[in-house]
Scaffold this motif. Structure first.
Motif: not given
Length: 388
Positions: A342-347
């Protein structure tokens, strides 16, 4: 006396029956599986494979993982099968080796032959992935999905005005020789997506017929060949050169845009551009079983395949954006993915992807025989003109 003999006789029959039926239902020893990945799929699925092994020590004793180039695998399996060996139990492949294996009759037919052990499996797929599953022709099960491209990725510091059409791409390439690069389509998701997307962009007469219907595409690729320095054997090498600044532009797909930036191979501020009036050529990864695998191993593999299509395992395929989005089954959202995903896709994800995915039409890749023919023609008429 009679009763004693009768009881003894009945006891003997019961003992014999118990021995007979006991032998029939004796549990098999755990198997060791050899998994070969020619698509980079283990990045998305290895944790799920290990989870299945941990939950089922009575079924699997060990899993060995091997990575290999897609173009080399069919020949290796064909030689293995000719020798009567079954050294590979499961192959994780993109559409490239899937197609080659179907054409050469290397894969075991799973559907409908094994449908009793794969109950309702086709109903699990979301609409886009369900169409991609049809490409497997029953010889494999789709495990991950990506509405791929083709897209252009570029260094904004070197390319202030990115191309929007194939003609603008060609003009830029000729004005900047050696600065555009892409990998051999037979071993590259972005390469083959670009190859299969061009007939739609150029208005060729039959985008599904690479031999008789791609006159504009082959002419374009030969022109582009004059300013492309060489064709790496895989996409990783392309991204390395792009990230190091040796090249300023390449063709890409959603996952190969997000993941190399998340890993720091390509700078985070590099941009992507869709072609005007593009058609998305979707992509997928499949689980296929080479012919010759034992019945004991096949029984375990079928259980493993069912497990890999459960929502919890599918949520892991969001990974670090490598095959964005990733899940092939219905109802699996990013909120179900591990927090790191989730963090990777958000960034590193792109807000424009949602717009483009809705704005432009989607098609499936070429069927097996046509895809192999396209790869062979590209190798012969485009790739062979440069040192590999």
């Amino acid at each position: 006396m009679f009763d004693g003999r009768l009881k003894a006789s009945m006891l003997a029959v019961c003992v014999a029956a118990a021995a007979l039926f006991g032998a029939g239902v004796a549990k098999a020893d755990p198997v060791s599986l050899n998994v070969v990945d020619v698509a980079g799929n283990l990045q998305l699925t290895q944790k799920a494979f290990e989870a299945f092994k941990a939950k089922n020590p009575n079924l699997i004793s060990n899993i060995t993982y091997t990575n290999a180039p897609a173009p080399q695998l069919p020949g290796k399996i064909k030689a293995m099968q000719a020798a009567g060996r079954a050294d590979i139990d499961l192959v994780l492949t993109g559409t490239d080796a899937l197609a080659a294996g179907i054409e050469q009759n290397l894969w075991m037919k799973l559907l409908p032959d094994q449908s009793a052990a794969l109950p309702g499996v086709l109903d699990k797929y979301a609409p886009g992935p369900r169409k991609m599953q049809e490409l497997a022709q029953g010889y494999g099960l789709e495990v991950s999905y990506m509405p791929a491209g083709p897209l252009i990725e570029y260094n904004p510091a070197k390319v202030p005005k990115p191309p929007h059409t194939p003609q603008e791409l060609l003009a830029w390439c000729k004005a900047n020789p050696g600065k555009l690069i892409y990998a051999r389509p037979a071993n590259s998701g972005p390469g083959r997506t670009f190859l299969m997307g061009l007939p739609y962009l150029l208005g060729d007469k039959n985008p599904q017929d690479p031999i008789n219907g791609w006159d504009k595409t082959w002419a374009f690729l030969k022109e582009l060949n004059t300013c492309v320095p060489y064709y790496p054997g895989g996409t990783s090498a392309v991204m390395k050169e792009l990230g190091e600044g040796t090249r300023d532009m390449t063709v890409t797909v959603t996952g190969w845009d997000i993941n190399p930036r998340a890993l720091g191979i390509v700078p985070a501020d590099f941009r992507v551009q869709a072609f005007d009036n593009m058609t998305w050529v979707n992509d997928a990864h499949y689980m296929v079983v080479p012919k010759g695998v034992s019945k004991e191993k096949l029984a375990v593999l079928l259980k493993l395949m069912n497990f890999m299509l459960e929502p919890q395992q599918q949520a892991m395929t969001y990974d670090d954006g490598y095959f964005y989005p990733g899940p092939a089954v219905s109802g699996v959202t990013l909120a179900m993915a591990p927090k790191q995903s989730q963090d990777v896709i958000a960034k590193y994800g792109r807000p424009e992807y949602a717009k483009w995915l809705a704005q432009y039409p989607h098609v499936q890749p070429l069927p097996a025989q046509a895809m192999v023919a396209a790869f062979q023609k590209w190798d012969r008429e485009i790739g062979s003109q440069k040192s590999q």
